[in-house]
Design an enzyme around this catalytic site. Structure first.
Site, PDB file in Angstrom:
ATOM      1  N   ALA A 126       0.634  -1.234  -0.046  1.00  0.00           N
ATOM      2  CA  ALA A 126      -0.094  -0.093   0.128  1.00  0.00           C
ATOM      3  C   ALA A 126       0.891   1.185  -0.050  1.00  0.00           C
ATOM      4  CB  ALA A 126      -1.069   0.013   1.278  1.00  0.00           C
ATOM      5  N   ALA A 127       2.146   1.436  -0.442  1.00  0.00           N
ATOM      6  CA  ALA A 127       2.856   2.355  -0.533  1.00  0.00           C
ATOM      7  C   ALA A 127       2.392   3.644  -1.296  1.00  0.00           C
ATOM      8  CB  ALA A 127       4.372   1.984  -0.749  1.00  0.00           C
ATOM      9  N   GLY A 128       1.943   3.162  -2.444  1.00  0.00           N
ATOM     10  CA  GLY A 128       1.483   4.200  -3.250  1.00  0.00           C
ATOM     11  C   GLY A 128       0.355   4.790  -2.817  1.00  0.00           C
ATOM     12  N   ASP A 129      -0.730   3.981  -2.226  1.00  0.00           N
ATOM     13  CA  ASP A 129      -1.876   4.576  -1.709  1.00  0.00           C
ATOM     14  C   ASP A 129      -1.597   5.587  -0.495  1.00  0.00           C
ATOM     15  OD1 ASP A 129      -3.632   3.113  -3.627  1.00  0.00           O
ATOM     16  OD2 ASP A 129      -3.500   1.473  -2.338  1.00  0.00           O
TER      17      ASP A 129
END
Length: 318
Positions: free
Chosen positions: A261-264
């Site tokens: 979930a790094a991008g989110d």
């Protein structure tokens, strides 16, 4: 109109400090079924995993949780199924302080994502839309939750017709529209004309533009939308606006255990920082700090840091 009936619940944007920005998120919510392995199996191969976790996720819900933990009041608009996963997904959003009056319950199953995380923290994901696929448009209650928001966050895990309708609604109400173009697919002109900020990663940017060089991709994307935030993983991020300068901010160097979930986390945190009036470079640094904390933890929404944790990292207290 969107399918399904509205759940009971408050119509506000969830719990947040007085004066905090209000963010609307129109998107997917899934139950993530996560298997951890040393090496991802090849086709036809069976391997033994090292761990398994069941974690609430979905790109929409992930961005909503990220924004809430970054300090915003958040309203979530989407759908879950009438199954046990649906109950758990709703409860998870509520526990994060997110307003769920816009979260419908539809017949059938909730969305799920089957995720494999390898020993280096990389991941591969299969998303089964379930109830997310039943969201086909925007109803009056959705527009009421979007109206007056500091930003509307969109992704592409709902049907395209619903995403286009939401983007048009945001544009019509004067709400800045952020689009994360994932999963990567062709973006219709009717969607792009309503997007204020496009937030792709380097792979999505290359898929859209055919350019693998980040700076070339950024320039090509700015021909489509007025503002772009391009995330580059461990290489940081680039920001550009038409007629403005390109801003580059490095990533924090950490050992990643799960990048799911790094991008989110980055997108939700950046949107909150911008809504607070921070300049792009400062907002990118805030988002980079949040993402660096998230990749050092397992899971999607469960990995996202609180605002206090991010500020402590930026202040050098940790």
């Amino acid at each position: 109109m969107s399918a399904g009936s509205r759940a009971d619940g408050s119509t506000d944007a969830g719990a947040a400090p007085v004066g905090a920005p209000r963010i609307a998120v129109f998107g997917s919510v899934n139950m993530d079924l996560v298997a951890y392995v040393d090496e991802v199996p090849a086709s036809g191969e069976t391997v033994t995993g090292t761990a398994f976790r069941q974690v609430p996720g979905g790109k929409g819900a992930n961005q909503a949780v990220a924004a809430a933990r970054a300090g915003a009041g958040v309203a979530f608009l989407g759908a879950v199924g009438g199954d046990a996963f649906g109950d758990e997904l709703r409860a998870n959003l509520t526990a994060a302080g997110i307003g769920v009056s816009g979260l419908r319950t539809v017949p059938g199953v909730s969305g799920v994502a089957h995720i494999v995380v390898d020993g280096r923290g990389g991941n591969s994901i299969i998303v089964v839309p379930g109830a997310n696929g039943e969201v086909t448009g925007v109803v009056d209650e959705d527009a009421a939750l979007i109206e007056g928001s500091a930003a509307l966050l969109l992704q592409l895990e709902l049907p395209m017709e619903a995403v286009v309708a939401a983007a048009r609604t945001g544009r019509g109400l004067g709400v800045p529209v952020y689009l994360t173009p994932a999963p990567a697919r062709d973006l219709p002109a009717e969607l792009l004309e309503s997007v204020d900020v496009l937030v792709p990663n380097q792979h999505e940017a290359a898929a859209i533009t055919g350019r693998t060089d980040p700076h070339e991709a950024l320039a090509a994307l700015l021909e489509l939308v007025p503002e772009v935030l391009l995330t580059l993983g461990e290489d940081g991020s680039l920001h550009g606006r038409r007629g403005g300068e390109t801003v580059a901010v490095p990533a924090r160097q950490v050992r990643a255990v799960d990048t799911t979930a790094a991008g989110d986390t980055f997108c939700g945190s950046f949107a909150v920082a911008r809504a607070e009036g921070r300049a792009p470079a400062e907002a990118m640094a805030f988002a980079a700090a949040a993402a660096s904390l998230s990749v050092q933890r397992h899971g999607a929404s469960s990995s996202m840091p609180s605002r206090a944790e991010v500020e402590a990292l930026l202040d050098g207290a940790v």
